[in-house]
Design an enzyme around this catalytic site. Structure first.
Site, PDB file in Angstrom:
ATOM      1  CG  ASP A 118      -2.007  -0.992   1.192  1.00 49.93           C
ATOM      2  OD1 ASP A 118      -1.990  -1.852   0.291  1.00 49.93           O
ATOM      3  OD2 ASP A 118      -2.892  -0.942   2.070  1.00 49.93           O
ATOM      4  CG  ASP A 119       0.172   3.745   2.454  1.00 51.52           C
ATOM      5  OD1 ASP A 119      -0.993   3.470   2.117  1.00 51.52           O
ATOM      6  OD2 ASP A 119       0.520   3.877   3.636  1.00 51.52           O
TER       7      ASP A 119
ATOM      8  CG  HIS B 254      -4.474   2.742  -0.590  1.00 47.79           C
ATOM      9  ND1 HIS B 254      -5.376   2.038   0.181  1.00 47.79           N
ATOM     10  CD2 HIS B 254      -3.504   3.153   0.283  1.00 47.79           C
ATOM     11  CE1 HIS B 254      -4.971   2.030   1.441  1.00 47.79           C
ATOM     12  NE2 HIS B 254      -3.848   2.704   1.538  1.00 47.79           N
TER      13      HIS B 254
ATOM     14  CG  HIS C 263      -3.736   7.071   2.772  1.00 41.87           C
ATOM     15  ND1 HIS C 263      -3.950   6.955   4.134  1.00 41.87           N
ATOM     16  CD2 HIS C 263      -3.330   5.854   2.371  1.00 41.87           C
ATOM     17  CE1 HIS C 263      -3.675   5.731   4.523  1.00 41.87           C
ATOM     18  NE2 HIS C 263      -3.304   5.033   3.466  1.00 41.87           N
TER      19      HIS C 263
ATOM     20  CE1 TYR D  90      -4.575   5.920   8.151  1.00 40.30           C
ATOM     21  CE2 TYR D  90      -6.480   6.848   7.010  1.00 40.30           C
ATOM     22  CZ  TYR D  90      -5.180   6.968   7.477  1.00 40.30           C
ATOM     23  OH  TYR D  90      -4.493   8.139   7.263  1.00 40.30           O
TER      24      TYR D  90
ATOM     25  CG  HIS E 193       2.086  -0.127   4.466  1.00 42.28           C
ATOM     26  ND1 HIS E 193       1.705  -1.113   5.357  1.00 42.28           N
ATOM     27  CD2 HIS E 193       1.013   0.670   4.298  1.00 42.28           C
ATOM     28  CE1 HIS E 193       0.447  -0.894   5.717  1.00 42.28           C
ATOM     29  NE2 HIS E 193       0.001   0.180   5.094  1.00 42.28           N
TER      30      HIS E 193
HETATM   31 ZN   LIG Z   1      -2.676   3.101   3.236  1.00 41.45          ZN
END
Ligand SMILES: [Zn+2]
Ligand SMILES: *[C@@H]1O[C@H](CO)[C@@H](O)[C@H](O)[C@H]1NC(C)=O
Ligand SMILES: *[C@@H]1O[C@H](CO)[C@@H](O)[C@H](O)[C@H]1NC(C)=O
Ligand SMILES: *[C@@H]1O[C@H](CO)[C@@H](O)[C@H](O)[C@H]1NC(C)=O
Ligand SMILES: *[C@@H]1O[C@H](CO)[C@@H](O)[C@H](O)[C@H]1NC(C)=O
Length: 254
Positions: A45-46, A100, A104, A141, A195
């Site tokens: 992620d991210d 995603h 965020h 989250y 991540h």
């Molecule tokens: Zn995230």
């Protein structure tokens, strides 16, 4: 005056209802785990972020695939020259790219218009850069409620059933132990949260997890493959950079 009050009493509830969503409205499907036995979907992620190519190469060298839940504007602007090129290379290497959200947020803090925009902005970016329309979104989250599911009803929500802990302070040893425990527990499949923005995930935990999982006989596949679903609702050739490839947040800052 009395007549005005009378009118308002009837009008206000009607106005309110027009802006809320019926409880019976369709909701996005939510998956917290894989369906195909003996699969592990490693998710990251991210990003997009600086080590994405390292992750991609590490997976490809081991005959594995990963899934990247990317933002439009989080650590880096997705439209950046290097960033977009890196994402295209990751996609071309056979990994799955999913939403995603744009920047965020916790979607449960937003209204319907804002939720839709968070999804649309990143989807447009993925269409422009990769030529794909993604079916899958991971709410930041892992946070969602019925309204979020209703606004994004034609998406598929992907949560996880295994957390490496990398974004919440787990040490390398703790993350590795978590993978070891899952393997020792002989789990049927894993949908694993990691991540790409965590340095030691890339340098330490990932190589360890890939080796251990493969030695235990798991197939490291994409989320779509571990669910037996199509990753994208449309696939076109990679996009070509044009004047629309920019993050408004950066333009307004200069
Ligand atoms: Zn995230
Ligand atoms: C949603 O929030 C935005 C920004 O806070 C606001 O401008 C907009 O009016 C809100 N929309 C609705 C339908 O409440
Ligand atoms: C979701 O629905 C909207 C409106 O019907 C449509 O434009 C969009 O292509 C759909 N997206 C997906 C991923 O199916
Ligand atoms: C692990 O689970 C599979 C089925 O899910 C089973 O066939 C196998 O015997 C199990 N192995 C161990 C060591 O428990
Ligand atoms: C992550 O990226 C940085 C910057 O390019 C690089 O120095 C580092 O070696 C990379 N880490 C791994 C594990 O490849």
């Amino acid at each position: 005056m009395l007549r005005l009050v009378h009118t308002l009493v009837f009008l206000l509830p009607a106005l309110f209802l027009a802006h809320s969503i019926k409880a019976s409205a369709p909701k996005a499907a939510v998956y917290t785990g894989c369906k195909v036995p003996n699969t592990v979907a490693l998710t990251f992620d991210d990003g997009p972020y600086i080590n994405q190519t390292d992750i991609s190469k590490m997976l490809v060298e081991k005959g594995a695939k990963g899934t990247f839940f990317v933002n439009g504007y989080n650590y880096e602007c997705i439209y950046g020259k290097k960033v977009a090129a890196r994402l295209q290379a990751t996609y071309n290497a056979g990994h799955q790219i999913c939403s995603h959200t744009w920047d965020h947020p916790d979607l449960t803090d937003l209204n319907a218009t804002e939720i839709q925009a968070e999804s649309d902005k990143i989807d447009v970016a993925l269409q422009k850069i990769l030529g794909i329309t993604t079916q899958f979104i991971r709410p930041p989250y892992g946070s969602y409620n019925n309204m979020v599911r209703q606004v994004l009803s034609n998406k598929t929500f992907i949560i996880w059933d295994f957390d490496s802990g990398d974004s919440v302070g787990a040490s390398v040893q703790e993350s590795e132990n978590a993978y070891d425990q899952a393997i020792a527990g002989n789990v049927t499949s894993l949908l694993a949260l990691n991540h790409e923005t965590e340095k030691t995930t890339v340098s330490d935990v990932l190589p360890y997890a890939i080796n251990k999982l493969q030695a235990a006989g798991y197939n490291l596949v994409t989320v779509a493959e571990c669910l037996g679903m199509a990753p994208y609702t449309s696939v076109e050739p990679l996009g070509q950079r044009d004047a629309t490839w920019f993050c408004p947040e950066e333009r307004s800052g200069d």
